[in-house]
Write an enzyme that holds these catalytic residues in place. Structure first.
Site, mmCIF file in Angstrom:
data_model
loop_
_atom_site.group_PDB
_atom_site.id
_atom_site.type_symbol
_atom_site.label_atom_id
_atom_site.label_comp_id
_atom_site.label_asym_id
_atom_site.label_seq_id
_atom_site.Cartn_x
_atom_site.Cartn_y
_atom_site.Cartn_z
ATOM 1 N N HIS A 259 0.836 -1.202 0.000
ATOM 2 C CA HIS A 259 0.000 0.000 0.000
ATOM 3 C C HIS A 259 0.870 1.251 0.000
ATOM 4 O O HIS A 259 2.095 1.159 -0.066
ATOM 5 C CB HIS A 259 -1.054 -0.016 1.111
ATOM 6 C CG HIS A 259 -0.527 0.142 2.508
ATOM 7 N ND1 HIS A 259 0.118 1.268 2.952
ATOM 8 C CD2 HIS A 259 -0.576 -0.694 3.571
ATOM 9 C CE1 HIS A 259 0.448 1.132 4.221
ATOM 10 N NE2 HIS A 259 0.049 -0.064 4.619
ATOM 11 N N HIS B 130 3.996 1.628 2.226
ATOM 12 C CA HIS B 130 5.178 0.902 1.745
ATOM 13 C C HIS B 130 5.832 1.676 0.595
ATOM 14 O O HIS B 130 7.051 1.808 0.527
ATOM 15 C CB HIS B 130 4.799 -0.495 1.249
ATOM 16 C CG HIS B 130 4.044 -1.314 2.255
ATOM 17 N ND1 HIS B 130 2.909 -2.017 1.943
ATOM 18 C CD2 HIS B 130 4.253 -1.516 3.572
ATOM 19 C CE1 HIS B 130 2.469 -2.636 3.026
ATOM 20 N NE2 HIS B 130 3.260 -2.339 4.022
ATOM 21 N N CYS C 1 2.200 -8.380 20.753
ATOM 22 C CA CYS C 1 1.287 -7.989 19.663
ATOM 23 C C CYS C 1 1.640 -8.816 18.433
ATOM 24 O O CYS C 1 2.729 -8.667 17.873
ATOM 25 C CB CYS C 1 1.409 -6.505 19.325
ATOM 26 S SG CYS C 1 0.462 -6.094 17.829
ATOM 27 N N CYS D 28 2.548 -6.553 15.320
ATOM 28 C CA CYS D 28 3.895 -5.966 15.338
ATOM 29 C C CYS D 28 4.934 -7.068 15.456
ATOM 30 O O CYS D 28 6.116 -6.812 15.276
ATOM 31 C CB CYS D 28 4.128 -5.061 16.539
ATOM 32 S SG CYS D 28 3.080 -3.641 16.717
ATOM 33 N N CYS E 102 -2.478 -2.767 21.859
ATOM 34 C CA CYS E 102 -1.301 -2.323 21.109
ATOM 35 C C CYS E 102 -1.494 -0.849 20.773
ATOM 36 O O CYS E 102 -2.525 -0.487 20.207
ATOM 37 C CB CYS E 102 -1.147 -3.137 19.824
ATOM 38 S SG CYS E 102 0.085 -2.420 18.704
ATOM 39 N N HIS F 155 -1.711 -0.843 16.681
ATOM 40 C CA HIS F 155 -2.801 -1.527 15.986
ATOM 41 C C HIS F 155 -4.125 -1.508 16.728
ATOM 42 O O HIS F 155 -5.142 -1.948 16.190
ATOM 43 C CB HIS F 155 -2.386 -2.975 15.691
ATOM 44 C CG HIS F 155 -1.241 -3.068 14.742
ATOM 45 N ND1 HIS F 155 0.052 -3.240 15.161
ATOM 46 C CD2 HIS F 155 -1.200 -2.966 13.397
ATOM 47 C CE1 HIS F 155 0.851 -3.251 14.103
ATOM 48 N NE2 HIS F 155 0.117 -3.087 13.030
ATOM 49 N N LYS G 44 -3.386 6.655 10.964
ATOM 50 C CA LYS G 44 -2.372 5.996 10.145
ATOM 51 C C LYS G 44 -3.055 5.183 9.056
ATOM 52 O O LYS G 44 -3.984 4.427 9.332
ATOM 53 C CB LYS G 44 -1.525 5.073 11.024
ATOM 54 C CG LYS G 44 -0.453 4.348 10.230
ATOM 55 C CD LYS G 44 0.265 3.291 11.048
ATOM 56 C CE LYS G 44 1.228 2.528 10.159
ATOM 57 N NZ LYS G 44 1.531 1.196 10.621
ATOM 58 N N LYS H 232 -3.918 -1.169 6.120
ATOM 59 C CA LYS H 232 -4.866 -2.113 5.552
ATOM 60 C C LYS H 232 -5.875 -2.537 6.625
ATOM 61 O O LYS H 232 -7.081 -2.541 6.390
ATOM 62 C CB LYS H 232 -4.079 -3.323 5.046
ATOM 63 C CG LYS H 232 -4.889 -4.382 4.358
ATOM 64 C CD LYS H 232 -4.906 -4.153 2.849
ATOM 65 C CE LYS H 232 -5.915 -5.034 2.134
ATOM 66 N NZ LYS H 232 -5.664 -6.454 2.317
HETATM 67 N N1 MSP Z 1 8.568 -6.339 8.358
HETATM 68 C C1 MSP Z 1 8.685 -5.188 9.163
HETATM 69 C C2 MSP Z 1 9.993 -4.460 8.905
HETATM 70 C C3 MSP Z 1 11.227 -5.277 9.087
HETATM 71 S S1 MSP Z 1 12.658 -4.396 8.682
HETATM 72 C C4 MSP Z 1 13.918 -5.321 9.177
HETATM 73 C C5 MSP Z 1 7.529 -4.235 8.869
HETATM 74 N N2 MSP Z 1 6.897 -4.433 7.723
HETATM 75 S S2 MSP Z 1 5.628 -3.592 7.238
HETATM 76 O O1 MSP Z 1 5.332 -4.135 5.941
HETATM 77 O O2 MSP Z 1 4.590 -3.635 8.191
HETATM 78 O O3 MSP Z 1 6.032 -2.099 7.148
HETATM 79 C C6 MSP Z 1 7.107 -1.683 6.387
HETATM 80 C C7 MSP Z 1 7.284 -0.180 6.438
HETATM 81 O O4 MSP Z 1 6.140 0.472 5.922
HETATM 82 C C8 MSP Z 1 7.485 0.344 7.854
HETATM 83 O O5 MSP Z 1 8.596 1.225 7.839
HETATM 84 C C9 MSP Z 1 6.264 1.133 8.135
HETATM 85 O O6 MSP Z 1 6.508 2.237 8.933
HETATM 86 C C10 MSP Z 1 5.861 1.578 6.724
HETATM 87 N N3 MSP Z 1 4.478 1.940 6.721
HETATM 88 C C11 MSP Z 1 3.381 1.128 6.839
HETATM 89 N N4 MSP Z 1 2.280 1.929 6.922
HETATM 90 C C12 MSP Z 1 2.650 3.238 6.889
HETATM 91 C C13 MSP Z 1 1.976 4.458 6.771
HETATM 92 N N5 MSP Z 1 0.675 4.574 6.834
HETATM 93 N N6 MSP Z 1 2.731 5.561 6.557
HETATM 94 C C14 MSP Z 1 4.081 5.504 6.354
HETATM 95 N N7 MSP Z 1 4.731 4.378 6.435
HETATM 96 C C15 MSP Z 1 4.090 3.280 6.999
HETATM 97 O O7 MSP Z 1 7.277 -3.357 9.670
#
Ligand code: MSP
Length: 507
Positions: A17, A20, A125, A128, A143, A146, A300, A303
């Site tokens: 999304h 990411h 959690c 997380c 959490c 979440h 935030k 999904k």
């Molecule tokens: N798998 C772990 C990271 C491991 S790194 C060794 C993880 N994955 S994640 O898919 O949930 O998130 C990846 C990144 O996307 C995180 O840095 C997270 O902050 C970012 N984002 C997810 N949702 C977000 C927003 N709404 N806004 C900005 N970034 C956010 O965490």
């Protein structure tokens, strides 16, 4: 100089999304910018495939976790190319080459005396994949990220002796105030350390989907250690037969979202120290993209909260450049910021199409109208050179300091100044007077050269449209993307092409 920039690796239990995409775009801007400066850059992204959420989702679907990981990793593998990101490698943590190296590092951590057996009892959690300390638990045992109820876990685990790193981590933060950036995030990490570090689980006994603990194969490595280690393991096997660890480690920037600060700012340097490896130069932390949810409140984007913008839809309609630009412009890097479809369209039209696109097309079309497309070599307007020439150094400083939004604003001051120059000079009026032909040439050359320089500086943000523009301005040869060329030179003496509309109105 070599630079190593990483994104977090993405959980494969959800679809890509905009959050990411944001992390990938910001990292890509850094990587592209440094390459322009002639530096040797390695840019890594990938997927985090082990752990509970994937195992549970696979079970529900009646497929193996590996099958589910394969299917979902493929979606993240398309994210980079769709965003026009320039990653050098995409790591998957289920790759046996990663698994083997995680085991090797942890054997070393154990041999160095930082692993012991223990029982974990506390809050957890599953989203997380985080064992929460008491101070991290929100009201109602929820959490804080979440908002789901935490589970109470008790299990016999192997533990990593994080508490042994209390002083070394305090020292690290004292010696290197910019280890974590921005300062707000560094302070948050320091406060966590000051509350006192406790040992953390190194393994999980209830799970099967993960890296087997090499000395106790009934347990798997706790997913965060496995995930963090991707940043070093990848360098060893990204290129067949060429271990690049010595060239690129330690990382220049680990770009992360603020929700995963504890793991990167505290667990990660401690693990590296325990393994006898160098800690990264910087952890660069960005905020959240926020979006209004059903009740109209900005939260935030996620999904599970049901308020997401689909990056692929935006790219289909407006192209990757527009999305890249919007996110870094709208949400000041390091802070949280609201995003919306309306906000996107406004910036697209007023800044990309009007400020930049229009500046370029007016400038190019005047050269065609008044000079049959030929830009003369002339001296350039010194007042404009005095504004445009210093931009490159400022932008480089800002990027080195991990501030891509500030750097973009710097470039935009140049874009605005050039637009103002067109209005001030009114080339259409000068063109009416044949006696002022030289003056007109100076204005047109200054403008085209100014557009060339801002396009060069904008290249990391808008790689496709600036590449096309730079080619238009230099049709005879390969466009020069190098940073050294980001100065007004007035060196032309050839015809430029006509310019296709750069940011057309979407239908
Ligand atoms: N798998 C772990 C990271 C491991 S790194 C060794 C993880 N994955 S994640 O898919 O949930 O998130 C990846 C990144 O996307 C995180 O840095 C997270 O902050 C970012 N984002 C997810 N949702 C977000 C927003 N709404 N806004 C900005 N970034 C956010 O965490």
């Amino acid at each position: 100089m070599s630079r190593y920039v990483t994104t977090p690796i993405f959980y494969v239990n959800a679809a890509p999304h905009l959050g990411h995409a944001y992390t990938v775009i910001a990292s890509d801007v850094l990587a592209r910018h440094w390459r322009q400066r002639g530096e040797d850059v390695f840019f890594l992204t990938g997927t985090d495939e082990h752990g509970e959420p994937v195992a549970l989702a696979a079970e529900k679907l009646g497929v193996t976790p590996q099958a589910l990981a394969d299917q979902n990793a493929a979606r993240f593998q398309t994210l980079g190319p769709r965003l026009n990101a320039s990653e050098d490698f995409f790591i998957r943590t289920s790759d046996p080459r990663h698994v083997q190296r995680v085991q090797e590092v942890l054997e070393r951590v154990k041999a160095n005396g930082y692993v012991e057996k223990g029982t974990y009892e506390g809050w957890y959690c599953p989203r997380c994949a985080d064992f929460k300390t008491e101070s991290e638990v929100a009201e109602g045992n929820r959490c804080p990220i979440h908002k789901i109820e935490l589970t109470r876990e008790q299990e016999d685990n192997w533990f990593f002796k994080l508490s042994a790193f209390q002083e070394r981590l305090e020292q690290l933060f004292a010696d290197r105030p910019d280890f974590v950036m921005p300062p707000r995030s560094a302070n948050e990490a320091k406060a966590f350390i000051e509350r006192g570090l406790h040992d953390v689980s190194l393994s999980r006994s209830k799970l099967r989907w993960g890296v087997p603990v090499p000395w106790d194969t009934d347990q798997v490595v706790y997913v965060w250690w496995d995930a963090l280690l991707n940043y070093v393991t990848a360098l060893a096997f990204a290129e067949e037969g060429n271990d690049q660890t010595d060239t690129y480690w330690p990382a220049t920037f680990h770009v992360i979202g603020k929700d995963i600060l504890k793991f990167h700012a505290i667990y990660w340097p401690a693990l590296l120290m325990a393994a006898g490896l160098e800690v990264p130069d910087h952890i660069l932390v960005h905020g959240f993209l926020l979006m209004k949810d059903a009740s109209g409140e900005e939260t935030k984007m996620s999904k599970s909260l049901g308020n997401v913008l689909d990056p692929f839809e935006i790219i289909d309609k407006y192209g990757a450049d527009a999305l890249r630009f919007y996110l870094l412009r709208e949400v000041s890097f390091g802070q949280d910021g609201g995003v919306s479809v309306d906000g996107f369209v406004t910036r697209y039209e007023s800044e990309l199409a009007n400020d930049f696109g229009n500046l370029a097309s007016r400038s190019v079309s005047m050269v065609h109208r008044y000079r049959d497309g030929v830009v003369k070599s002339t001296s350039v307007d010194p007042e404009i050179a005095a504004i445009i020439d210093p931009l490159a150094a400022t932008v480089a400083e800002q990027i080195d300091a991990g501030a891509p939004s500030a750097a973009l604003e710097t470039i935009w001051t140049g874009v605005r100044r050039l637009n103002q120059y067109v209005e001030e000079q009114a080339p259409w009026a000068i063109a009416k007077d044949p006696e002022r032909a030289d003056e007109l040439d100076t204005v047109l050359t200054t403008l085209i050269d100014g557009v060339r320089v801002v396009a060069l500086l904008l290249y990391p943000y808008l790689p496709a449209s600036t590449a096309a523009l730079l080619q238009t301005l230099n049709p005879g040869s390969e466009a020069d993307f190098s940073y050294d060329a980001a100065k007004l030179r007035g060196e032309f003496g050839f015809a430029i092409d006509k310019l296709e509309p750069m940011f057309p109105k979407a239908i």
